[in-house]
Write a protein that holds these residues in place. Structure first.
Motif, PDB file in Angstrom:
ATOM      1  N   GLY B  70       7.971 -11.430 -13.098  1.00  0.00           N
ATOM      2  CA  GLY B  70       7.466 -12.539 -12.290  1.00  0.00           C
ATOM      3  C   GLY B  70       8.035 -12.502 -10.882  1.00  0.00           C
ATOM      4  N   PHE B  71       9.343 -12.241 -10.776  1.00  0.00           N
ATOM      5  CA  PHE B  71       9.955 -12.204  -9.447  1.00  0.00           C
ATOM      6  C   PHE B  71       9.508 -10.962  -8.684  1.00  0.00           C
ATOM      7  CE2 PHE B  71      12.970 -14.894 -11.834  1.00  0.00           C
ATOM      8  CZ  PHE B  71      12.755 -16.052 -11.106  1.00  0.00           C
ATOM      9  N   MET B  72       9.284  -9.864  -9.414  1.00  0.00           N
ATOM     10  CA  MET B  72       8.731  -8.678  -8.748  1.00  0.00           C
ATOM     11  C   MET B  72       7.359  -8.987  -8.184  1.00  0.00           C
ATOM     12  SD  MET B  72       9.566  -5.408 -11.116  1.00  0.00           S
ATOM     13  CE  MET B  72       9.291  -4.029 -10.018  1.00  0.00           C
ATOM     14  N   MET B  73       6.578  -9.739  -8.965  1.00  0.00           N
ATOM     15  CA  MET B  73       5.231 -10.066  -8.510  1.00  0.00           C
ATOM     16  C   MET B  73       5.287 -10.918  -7.243  1.00  0.00           C
ATOM     17  SD  MET B  73       2.301 -12.246 -10.403  1.00  0.00           S
ATOM     18  CE  MET B  73       3.231 -13.705 -10.025  1.00  0.00           C
ATOM     19  N   ILE B  74       6.187 -11.901  -7.239  1.00  0.00           N
ATOM     20  CA  ILE B  74       6.323 -12.734  -6.046  1.00  0.00           C
ATOM     21  C   ILE B  74       6.676 -11.864  -4.846  1.00  0.00           C
ATOM     22  CG2 ILE B  74       7.713 -14.549  -4.968  1.00  0.00           C
ATOM     23  CD1 ILE B  74       7.992 -15.751  -7.830  1.00  0.00           C
ATOM     24  N   GLY B  75       7.599 -10.918  -5.057  1.00  0.00           N
ATOM     25  CA  GLY B  75       7.981 -10.004  -3.978  1.00  0.00           C
ATOM     26  C   GLY B  75       6.823  -9.143  -3.521  1.00  0.00           C
ATOM     27  N   ALA B  76       6.106  -8.594  -4.492  1.00  0.00           N
ATOM     28  CA  ALA B  76       4.994  -7.700  -4.167  1.00  0.00           C
ATOM     29  C   ALA B  76       3.917  -8.450  -3.379  1.00  0.00           C
ATOM     30  CB  ALA B  76       4.401  -7.122  -5.455  1.00  0.00           C
ATOM     31  N   TYR B  77       3.579  -9.643  -3.834  1.00  0.00           N
ATOM     32  CA  TYR B  77       2.557 -10.433  -3.141  1.00  0.00           C
ATOM     33  C   TYR B  77       3.025 -10.838  -1.750  1.00  0.00           C
ATOM     34  CZ  TYR B  77      -1.309 -11.086  -6.373  1.00  0.00           C
ATOM     35  OH  TYR B  77      -2.411 -10.881  -7.137  1.00  0.00           O
ATOM     36  N   THR B  78       4.278 -11.280  -1.660  1.00  0.00           N
ATOM     37  CA  THR B  78       4.781 -11.706  -0.350  1.00  0.00           C
ATOM     38  C   THR B  78       4.692 -10.562   0.640  1.00  0.00           C
ATOM     39  OG1 THR B  78       6.318 -13.146  -1.512  1.00  0.00           O
ATOM     40  CG2 THR B  78       6.727 -12.787   0.820  1.00  0.00           C
ATOM     41  N   TYR B  79       5.132  -9.393   0.177  1.00  0.00           N
ATOM     42  CA  TYR B  79       5.079  -8.231   1.064  1.00  0.00           C
ATOM     43  C   TYR B  79       3.650  -7.959   1.499  1.00  0.00           C
ATOM     44  CZ  TYR B  79       5.178  -3.484   2.756  1.00  0.00           C
ATOM     45  OH  TYR B  79       5.006  -2.382   3.546  1.00  0.00           O
ATOM     46  N   ALA B  80       2.742  -7.900   0.518  1.00  0.00           N
ATOM     47  CA  ALA B  80       1.357  -7.548   0.822  1.00  0.00           C
ATOM     48  C   ALA B  80       0.712  -8.589   1.733  1.00  0.00           C
ATOM     49  CB  ALA B  80       0.563  -7.411  -0.477  1.00  0.00           C
ATOM     50  N   ILE B  81       0.897  -9.860   1.400  1.00  0.00           N
ATOM     51  CA  ILE B  81       0.237 -10.927   2.152  1.00  0.00           C
ATOM     52  C   ILE B  81       0.631 -10.894   3.629  1.00  0.00           C
ATOM     53  CG2 ILE B  81       0.208 -13.442   2.477  1.00  0.00           C
ATOM     54  CD1 ILE B  81       0.331 -13.646  -0.629  1.00  0.00           C
ATOM     55  N   PHE B  82       1.918 -10.627   3.875  1.00  0.00           N
ATOM     56  CA  PHE B  82       2.383 -10.751   5.264  1.00  0.00           C
ATOM     57  C   PHE B  82       2.317  -9.447   6.053  1.00  0.00           C
ATOM     58  CE2 PHE B  82       4.258 -14.541   3.383  1.00  0.00           C
ATOM     59  CZ  PHE B  82       3.891 -15.480   4.333  1.00  0.00           C
ATOM     60  N   THR B  83       1.951  -8.349   5.430  1.00  0.00           N
ATOM     61  CA  THR B  83       1.951  -7.102   6.197  1.00  0.00           C
ATOM     62  C   THR B  83       0.572  -6.462   6.342  1.00  0.00           C
ATOM     63  OG1 THR B  83       2.501  -5.841   4.224  1.00  0.00           O
ATOM     64  CG2 THR B  83       4.348  -6.506   5.631  1.00  0.00           C
ATOM     65  N   ILE B  84      -0.449  -7.031   5.724  1.00  0.00           N
ATOM     66  CA  ILE B  84      -1.784  -6.454   5.904  1.00  0.00           C
ATOM     67  C   ILE B  84      -2.180  -6.583   7.385  1.00  0.00           C
ATOM     68  CG2 ILE B  84      -4.240  -6.685   5.325  1.00  0.00           C
ATOM     69  CD1 ILE B  84      -3.356  -7.805   2.626  1.00  0.00           C
ATOM     70  N   PRO B  85      -2.556  -5.466   8.034  1.00  0.00           N
ATOM     71  CA  PRO B  85      -2.917  -5.545   9.460  1.00  0.00           C
ATOM     72  C   PRO B  85      -4.064  -6.536   9.668  1.00  0.00           C
ATOM     73  CG  PRO B  85      -2.737  -3.267   8.751  1.00  0.00           C
ATOM     74  CD  PRO B  85      -2.650  -4.101   7.518  1.00  0.00           C
ATOM     75  N   VAL B  86      -4.029  -7.225  10.798  1.00  0.00           N
ATOM     76  CA  VAL B  86      -4.983  -8.297  11.062  1.00  0.00           C
ATOM     77  C   VAL B  86      -6.424  -7.785  10.985  1.00  0.00           C
ATOM     78  CG1 VAL B  86      -5.753  -9.986  12.771  1.00  0.00           C
ATOM     79  CG2 VAL B  86      -3.324  -9.569  12.449  1.00  0.00           C
ATOM     80  N   ASP B  87      -6.660  -6.576  11.515  1.00  0.00           N
ATOM     81  CA  ASP B  87      -8.042  -6.090  11.526  1.00  0.00           C
ATOM     82  C   ASP B  87      -8.538  -5.691  10.135  1.00  0.00           C
ATOM     83  OD1 ASP B  87      -6.232  -4.078  11.464  1.00  0.00           O
ATOM     84  OD2 ASP B  87      -7.326  -2.713  12.783  1.00  0.00           O
ATOM     85  N   PHE B 103      -1.754 -12.999  10.918  1.00  0.00           N
ATOM     86  CA  PHE B 103      -0.803 -12.178  11.653  1.00  0.00           C
ATOM     87  C   PHE B 103      -0.228 -11.175  10.665  1.00  0.00           C
ATOM     88  CE2 PHE B 103       2.939 -13.969   9.680  1.00  0.00           C
ATOM     89  CZ  PHE B 103       2.535 -15.246   9.317  1.00  0.00           C
ATOM     90  N   ALA B 104       0.450 -10.163  11.178  1.00  0.00           N
ATOM     91  CA  ALA B 104       1.052  -9.159  10.298  1.00  0.00           C
ATOM     92  C   ALA B 104       2.473  -8.864  10.738  1.00  0.00           C
ATOM     93  CB  ALA B 104       0.225  -7.884  10.313  1.00  0.00           C
ATOM     94  N   LEU B 105       3.392  -8.844   9.750  1.00  0.00           N
ATOM     95  CA  LEU B 105       4.786  -8.535  10.045  1.00  0.00           C
ATOM     96  C   LEU B 105       5.018  -7.048   9.856  1.00  0.00           C
ATOM     97  CD1 LEU B 105       6.500 -11.415   8.054  1.00  0.00           C
ATOM     98  CD2 LEU B 105       6.190 -11.300  10.526  1.00  0.00           C
ATOM     99  N   PRO B 106       6.039  -6.492  10.532  1.00  0.00           N
ATOM    100  CA  PRO B 106       6.400  -5.096  10.239  1.00  0.00           C
ATOM    101  C   PRO B 106       6.898  -4.953   8.803  1.00  0.00           C
ATOM    102  CG  PRO B 106       7.825  -6.043  11.941  1.00  0.00           C
ATOM    103  CD  PRO B 106       6.836  -7.090  11.592  1.00  0.00           C
ATOM    104  N   ALA B 107       6.793  -3.731   8.277  1.00  0.00           N
ATOM    105  CA  ALA B 107       7.105  -3.493   6.863  1.00  0.00           C
ATOM    106  C   ALA B 107       8.518  -3.949   6.488  1.00  0.00           C
ATOM    107  CB  ALA B 107       6.923  -2.020   6.532  1.00  0.00           C
ATOM    108  N   VAL B 108       9.500  -3.651   7.356  1.00  0.00           N
ATOM    109  CA  VAL B 108      10.894  -3.982   7.007  1.00  0.00           C
ATOM    110  C   VAL B 108      11.065  -5.485   6.852  1.00  0.00           C
ATOM    111  CG1 VAL B 108      13.284  -3.845   7.765  1.00  0.00           C
ATOM    112  CG2 VAL B 108      11.735  -1.941   8.194  1.00  0.00           C
ATOM    113  N   LEU B 109      10.477  -6.241   7.786  1.00  0.00           N
ATOM    114  CA  LEU B 109      10.542  -7.703   7.683  1.00  0.00           C
ATOM    115  C   LEU B 109       9.846  -8.178   6.420  1.00  0.00           C
ATOM    116  CD1 LEU B 109       9.977  -9.323  11.188  1.00  0.00           C
ATOM    117  CD2 LEU B 109      11.945  -9.483   9.672  1.00  0.00           C
TER     118      LEU B 109
END
Lengths: 241, 363
Positions: B70-87, B103-109
Motif C-alpha cells: 500500500g505504501f509502495m503504491m502511494i509512492g508510485a502514484y505520487t511520483y507518477a502524478i507529479f512528474t508526468i510532463p505537462v504536454d 505542472f511537472a516536478l523533476p524526477a529527484v523531487l
C-alpha cells in the motif's frame, strides 16, 4: 512529609477493571534505606510497584517522589526523575548484547556513560566478561544481575525491585541480596518486593506486610522477622497455640 | 585504524560494484539471453529497499505490518502524478480532461515527494493502528493497503489518480540505467542502517524484545513505534517510486496483497532482523522468480526424450518447494540476525577475531 522520605505513598488504590488489587495503602521509603514489601501471590505488591513507576495508572491516591506528585504520570516522565524498576522475571532484552542492554538502561540520559558502565562492571565482573554475549544466553542469575545493572545505568536515587529472587537457586539468591546490600551501602535507596520474606526482611531496614491489597503490619526488618504471625505465614514456622 | 581501513575498503567495493554494473549495462544487448540479468539487478535493488524497510518494522521493531504494498503504491502514484510532463498529461488523463495537476516536478523531487506522501499516510494511519499488536496490526495494515488500492481507483479521484487507468509517460531513469536504482536504494538502505545502529535503533530492538521492560526503561512506546512505522513507510514510498520507473507505468491493481507477501517472503528468507540478509534474498528471490527458474516453464526435448513435468506454471511449484525447504531447514532465514560484513571476512582471512558486528558492503 519529612525531607527524609524519598517516596511517600498515601491511600493508593489500583484496580484492573472491577477488581481492586491495591486497596488504599500508605507507606514511606526513607532516603538511603532498604524497604521491603512482603506478601503472598496476589497481595498487590507488584501492582503497587507498577503504579509507582507509571506502568499502571492508580485509580486514586497520592505518590510523592521527593515531595513531587507523580501518580498517573507516564513511565518516561517518572523514569526521568531518577527512579527505576527492575521488573519481575528479569525481562532482559534477550536478542540484544549485555552492553546494549546496559545502554538501553541509560536511554533517557544524554551524558557520557563510561563511568556508570565501569561502576556496573565493577559490581558485576561477570557482565564485563560477557558484554558481547546476547542477554538471552545468560543464566538466570546473570540475567538478574544484568537487570539490576541495567536499572543502575539510569543513575537512580530509588531502585524498585520486583521479586529479584524469583526462580533462582538459593546460592544465587544469596548473591543477589549481597548485591542489594552493596548497592544500598553506596547510597541508593531500595524498595524491594519479595515473597522470599526471610531474605528480604534480613536485608531491609523497614518492612511492610501486604495481604489482599492492604498493609496489615509494618515494622523494622528485624521486628517483622521475629514476629510470630509473620513467621507462621511467611517463614514456614507453625503458629503457636 | 581499523575503522578507516573498513571505510576505504567499503568505498572501494562500492566503486568496483558501480563500474561492474556499468560494464554489464554497456555490453549486454537487450536481445541477448543475459538481458534478463539487468532486469533482475534493477528489480532486485528496488525490492531490496522495500524489504529492508519492512525488516526495520517487522524484524527490528517487532511490529508485524502487512501494509508495505500500500505504501509502495502511494509512492508510485505520487511520483507518477507529479512528474508526468505537462504536454503528455492531455494524453495520459484522456478521460479526465488532462487531470487537475498542470505542472511537472523533476524526477529527484518526485522521488522525495513519494517518500513524504507515504510517510504522511503512515503517520496518520499509525495513530489508531499502532495501538494494535501482532496479528491484529497485520490485519489492520493489510486492510489499509486494500482500502488505498480501491480508493486510488475510485472514479471521483480520477482527475488526480486517473481512476483505474494506468499512469505513464513519466520520466523513468531507473528503467534506463541499472546504476540509478542501485544508487538510490543504496543511499536509502545506508540511512536505515544508520538509524538501526543509533540510539533509536536500540530502543526499537528493546521494544521488540520486551515492551514492558522497554517502557520501564523510560522508552515511549507509542512515539518509537510511530517513528519506525513512518520511516519504514517513507522508504517503502521511495521504492514504490523506483518501481514505477522500472515498470514504466503504474496501475493500482498491481499493488495487491500478493506483492506484500512477496516482500514478506524476502524478509523471512533473508532472516528477520538482518539487513544484508534482506538484500541478498531480494536478489535471489527476483532472480529465481524472473529468470533462473524460467526454463521450468518451457518444454525441453533432449534427443527423442521429452522431459516430463516441465510446462507452464511448473516454475511456481518448484519455487514453492524451495520456500518450504527454506522454512523447514533454515528457520532463521539465510542470515538469521547476523550481518554480512566485509571487515568480518577480512578478519577471518587474516585470522583476527573481532567481536563487534559491523555493517558493510550493502547496496
Amino acid at each position: 512529609m519529612s525531607d527524609q522520605n524519598i517516596l511517600e505513598v498515601r491511600d493508593l488504590n489500583v484496580a484492573y477493571g472491577g477488581i481492586k488489587a491495591v486497596k488504599g495503602i500508605s507507606f514511606d521509603v526513607p532516603k538511603g534505606e532498604v524497604v521491603t514489601l512482603i506478601g503472598a501471590n496476589g497481595a498487590g505488591k507488584s501492582s503497587t510497584l507498577r503504579s509507582i513507576c507509571g506502568l499502571v495508572r492508580p485509580s486514586s491516591g497520592s505518590i510523592r517522589l521527593n515531595g513531587e506528585e507523580i501518580a498517573g504520570k507516564t513511565p518516561e516522565v517518572i523514569v526521568s526523575k531518577h527512579i527505576t524498576m527492575v521488573p519481575e522475571g528479569r525481562r532482559v532484552f534477550a536478542d540484544l548484547t549485555v552492553l546494549e542492554n546496559l545502554k538501553i538502561g541509560a536511554y533517557l540520559r544524554k551524558d557520557a556513560l563510561d563511568d556508570d558502565l565501569a561502576w556496573v562492571y565493577d559490581l558485576f565482573p561477570r557482565l564485563k566478561e560477557r558484554s558481547w554475549q546476547l542477554a538471552g544466553t545468560l543464566s538466570g542469575g546473570e540475567q538478574q544481575m544484568l537487570a539490576i545493572g541495567r536499572a543502575l545505568m539510569s543513575r537512580p536515587d530509588l531502585i524498585m525491585m520486583d521479586e529479584p529472587s524469583l526462580g533462582l537457586a538459593p546460592i544465587v539468591v544469596q548473591g543477589v541480596f549481597d548485591i542489594i546490600r552493596e548497592i544500598n551501602r553506596q547510597g541508593k535507596t531500595i524498595l524491594l518486593v519479595e515473597q522470599n520474606a526471610n531474605m528480604a526482611l534480613h536485608a531491609a531496614h523497614h518492612g511492610y506486610v501486604m495481604e489482599v491489597g492492604t498493609i496489615t503490619m509494618s515494622g523494622t526488618g528485624r521486628e517483622l522477622a521475629d514476629d510470630e504471625s509473620v513467621k507462621a505465614a511467611y517463614l514456614g514456622k507453625s503458629r503457636k497455640a | 585504524m581499523k575503522k578507516k581501513r573498513d571505510l576505504i575498503i567499503g568505498l572501494a567495493l562500492i566503486v568496483v560494484l558501480l563500474v561492474v554494473l556499468r560494464i554489464l549495462e554497456v555490453n549486454i544487448s537487450p536481445q541477448s539471453q543475459w538481458a534478463m540479468l539487468l532486469t533482475v539487478l534493477k528489480k532486485g535493488s528496488i525490492y531490496a529497499l522495500v524489504a529492508v524497510s519492512m525488516n526495520l518494522l517487522n524484524g527490528f521493531t517487532g511490529l508485524f505490518s502487512l501494509g508495505q504494498a500500500g505504501f509502495m503504491m502511494i509512492g508510485a502514484y505520487t511520483y507518477a502524478i507529479f512528474t508526468i510532463p505537462v504536454d503528455q498529461r492531455e494524453m495520459v488523463y484522456m478521460y479526465y480532461d488532462g487531470g487537475i495537476i498542470q505542472f511537472a516536478l523533476p524526477a529527484v523531487l518526485g522521488i522525495i515527494l513519494a517518500g513524504i506522501a507515504a510517510a504522511l499516510f503512515a503517520f496518520l494511519i499509525g495513530i489508531p493502528v499502532l495501538r494494535l499488536k501482532s496479528d491484529y496490526l497485520a490485519i489492520a495494515t493489510l486492510g489499509f493497503a486494500e482500502i488505498m488500492k480501491a480508493l486510488f481507483q475510485w472514479d471521483s479521484l480520477g482527475p488526480l489518480t486517473n481512476g483505474s487507468n494506468m499512469l505513464r509517460s513519466y520520466p523513468t531513469p531507473a528503467s534506463a540505467s541499472v546504476i540509478y536504482p542501485f544508487v538510490v536504494s543504496g543511499i536509502c538502505i545506508a540511512i536505515i542502517v544508520m538509524l538501526i545502529n543509533s540510539t533509536y535503533g536500540r530502543a526499537f530492538k528493546a521494544i521488540r524484545d520486551d515492551e514492558i521492560a522497554a517502557e520501564a526503561m523510560g522508552i515511549n512506546l507509542a512515539h518509537h513505534k510511530r517513528i519506525a512505522f513512518t520511516v519504514s513507510s517513507f522508504f517503502a514510498g521511495i521504492s514504490g517510486a523506483l518501481l514505477a520507473m522500472f515498470q514504466t507505468n503504474v496501475q493500482a491493481k498491481s499493488f495487491n496483497s500478493a506483492m506484500t507477501y512477496e516482500i514478506l517472503l524476502i524478509v523471512v528468507i533473508g532472516g528477520i532482523g538482518s539487513v544484508t540478509g534482506s538484500v541478498i534474498s531480494s536478489f535471489l528471490f527476483i532472480a529465481c522468480s524472473e529468470w533462473l527458474l524460467r526454463f521450468l516453464d518451457e518444454q525441453h526435448v533432449i534427443g527423442d526424450f521429452t522431459v516430463p513435468l516441465l510446462r507452464s506454471g511448473f516454475r511456481k511449484v518448484v519455487f514453492s518447494i524451495i520456500i518450504m525447504v527454506i522454512v523447514l531447514f533454515f528457520r532463521q532465514g539465510i542470515m538469521g540476525t547476523r550481518e554480512f560484513s566485509i571487515s568480518g571476512i577480512i578478519d577471518k582471512i587474516t585470522g583476527k577475531s573481532r567481536k563487534a558486528k559491523r555493517e558493510g558492503g550493502n547496496s
